[in-house]
Write an enzyme that holds these catalytic residues in place. Structure first.
Site, mmCIF file in Angstrom:
data_model
loop_
_atom_site.group_PDB
_atom_site.id
_atom_site.type_symbol
_atom_site.label_atom_id
_atom_site.label_comp_id
_atom_site.label_asym_id
_atom_site.label_seq_id
_atom_site.Cartn_x
_atom_site.Cartn_y
_atom_site.Cartn_z
ATOM 1 N N CYS A 79 57.538 11.860 34.606
ATOM 2 C CA CYS A 79 57.767 10.442 34.951
ATOM 3 C C CYS A 79 57.115 9.556 33.899
ATOM 4 C CB CYS A 79 57.235 10.100 36.334
ATOM 5 S SG CYS A 79 57.922 11.085 37.668
ATOM 6 N N ASP A 106 63.449 25.437 35.737
ATOM 7 C CA ASP A 106 62.838 26.189 36.833
ATOM 8 C C ASP A 106 61.884 27.259 36.307
ATOM 9 O OD1 ASP A 106 64.214 24.717 38.705
ATOM 10 O OD2 ASP A 106 65.858 26.147 38.886
ATOM 11 N N CYS A 144 48.894 3.165 38.194
ATOM 12 C CA CYS A 144 48.384 1.832 37.841
ATOM 13 C C CYS A 144 48.354 0.996 39.121
ATOM 14 C CB CYS A 144 49.217 1.175 36.741
ATOM 15 S SG CYS A 144 50.998 1.143 37.044
ATOM 16 N N ASP A 146 52.539 10.660 35.668
ATOM 17 C CA ASP A 146 52.423 9.200 35.566
ATOM 18 C C ASP A 146 53.185 8.649 36.763
ATOM 19 O OD1 ASP A 146 51.892 6.708 34.658
ATOM 20 O OD2 ASP A 146 52.899 6.916 32.735
ATOM 21 N N ASP A 187 61.602 11.946 32.115
ATOM 22 C CA ASP A 187 61.922 10.870 33.053
ATOM 23 C C ASP A 187 63.355 11.076 33.523
ATOM 24 O OD1 ASP A 187 60.395 7.991 33.652
ATOM 25 O OD2 ASP A 187 62.534 7.969 34.071
ATOM 26 N N GLY A 205 56.732 5.732 28.078
ATOM 27 C CA GLY A 205 56.226 6.717 27.131
ATOM 28 C C GLY A 205 54.889 6.416 26.492
ATOM 29 N N GLY A 206 54.165 5.422 26.996
ATOM 30 C CA GLY A 206 52.911 5.025 26.362
ATOM 31 C C GLY A 206 51.883 6.141 26.283
#
Length: 404
Positions: free
Chosen positions: A220, A273, A337, A284, A244, A224-225
């Site tokens: 996730c 898998d 966050c 993230d 993502d 991409g930071g």
């Protein structure tokens, strides 16, 4: 642009923003992009007043006794009504008799805590901290991360361009700029010497404690930071899988990879898998974003209890997926966050109870490997950061290691 027209533009903007359907920055950008005739000074005036109203929406609504945008604007500019509601051709209609009668009233009611905190009441009941909410309502400084160079080298390069920045107090990778900076005119940025990233996000990347020989998943990854920060930490060695489910978000990372000269990130929408041997599985996690209100104060009004419930369900589901992907001795790094306990400590406590094969890693020990700054939280098992404690966005980090 006539003065009245500038206020009319603000009214049109807050009318759309207060529908709470789309992010305010996108609405403002689209509005100004469609009106190229608006000059730079007028754009700045319109933008600054709009954000000022957004950041004071709870108090203005309380004082106005109404959630109608015109009444809120009237409340915000009641010290200069004649220049605002001037009835000019492109401006706002003059005050009505009803509005004039309302203005004559002088109510000095004390704000409830949630209004003082500029936080919707249901959310304040979860946060319960006026000072934290106020800190999250102050515009954030611009933080940057150095890329493929030392911080000293980047500082000297910036100084040669006449740009003043200072080292961030916690992250050894960070620089902070208090002035308005046009990135298009900054050659150090254009040539990939630095990247925009909040200091808390940089610290989260450091706490992943990655090495080139690790098999790494940034799950996730969004914009991409953290993947980009990890690539710098690895010196462009090894490989990072940046995942993502949103193909557009992944596509948006590609220009950043090129500008920064990053070559050790592989973008993917799927996790095989057969991939069950990750050394670092970084989550993230999709979250409320309550920790980023300094940058997006309108986000608090688009959040709902149902959305929060869905997010916490998703967070737990992603952690369960990670259990199968990490090898013995490997680590799950859970990051949000958010400043809400139900997305942070409560999620990790629930996970730990269900999975005794995972043990918390001492975050203070990892912290002290990378920075000389004092560890900023009382718990060594989970780390919280916020504008109050670290001068950063609100972030939460937990690292869990799978027992051999």
């Amino acid at each position: 642009m006539q003065n009245g027209a500038r206020y009319q533009a603000v009214l049109e903007l807050i009318t759309e923003i207060f529908r709470d359907m789309k992010p305010a920055d996108g609405i403002i950008n689209d509005y100004l992009r469609a009106r190229k005739y608006i000059g730079s000074k007028d754009r700045r005036f319109i933008t600054e007043l709009t954000w000022q109203i957004i950041r004071n929406r709870m108090k203005l609504t309380f004082d106005a006794g109404s959630n109608q945008p015109r009444r809120i604007l009237l409340t915000a500019v009641r010290d200069r009504l004649d220049e605002v509601f001037d009835g000019s051709p492109y401006g706002l209609a003059p005050l009505t008799d009803e509005e004039k009668a309302w203005l004559e009233k002088n109510d000095d009611e004390v704000y409830p805590d949630y209004v003082e905190a500029e936080c919707p009441e249901w959310l304040f009941a979860k946060i319960k901290n006026v000072d934290l909410c106020k800190a999250l309502n102050v515009p954030a400084p611009a933080d940057f991360r150095v890329n493929l160079h030392s911080r000293g080298e980047v500082l000297r390069r910036l100084q040669s361009e006449g740009i003043e920045m200072a080292p961030t107090p916690y992250s050894p990778l960070g620089l902070r700029c208090e002035q308005r900076l046009a990135l298009g005119n900054c050659m150090a940025y254009q040539e990939g010497w630095l990247e925009v990233q909040d200091e808390a996000s940089q610290l989260a990347a450091l706490l992943c404690d990655v090495r080139p020989e690790h098999k790494i998943m940034d799950f996730c990854c969004g914009a991409g930071g953290k993947s980009l920060a990890l690539a710098h930490l690895l010196g462009n060695q090894g490989k990072i899988l940046a995942h993502d489910v949103n193909a557009k978000r992944l596509e948006a990372i590609k220009p950043r990879l090129q500008r920064l000269g990053i070559k050790n990130i592989e973008l993917t929408e799927l996790v095989a898998d057969s991939d069950r041997d990750f050394d670092r599985f970084i989550i993230d996690a999709p979250c409320s974003g309550t920790g980023t209100w300094r940058r997006a104060p309108d986000g608090k009004f688009r959040l709902s209890p149902a959305m929060l419930e869905n997010l916490t369900r998703t967070q737990s589901e992603i952690l369960e997926k990670a259990v199968l992907k990490v090898k013995a001795g490997g680590r799950i790094i859970y990051i949000t966050c958010s400043v809400l306990a139900e997305e942070n400590e409560q999620i990790i406590d629930k996970f730990a109870a269900a999975h005794p094969e995972f043990a918390p890693v001492n975050l203070r020990q990892i912290w002290e490997k990378f920075t000389e700054a004092p560890y900023p939280h009382r718990s060594e098992k989970m780390l919280r950061m916020s504008p109050l404690t670290t001068g950063t966005d609100g972030f939460f980090i937990a690292v869990l290691e799978k027992c051999a």
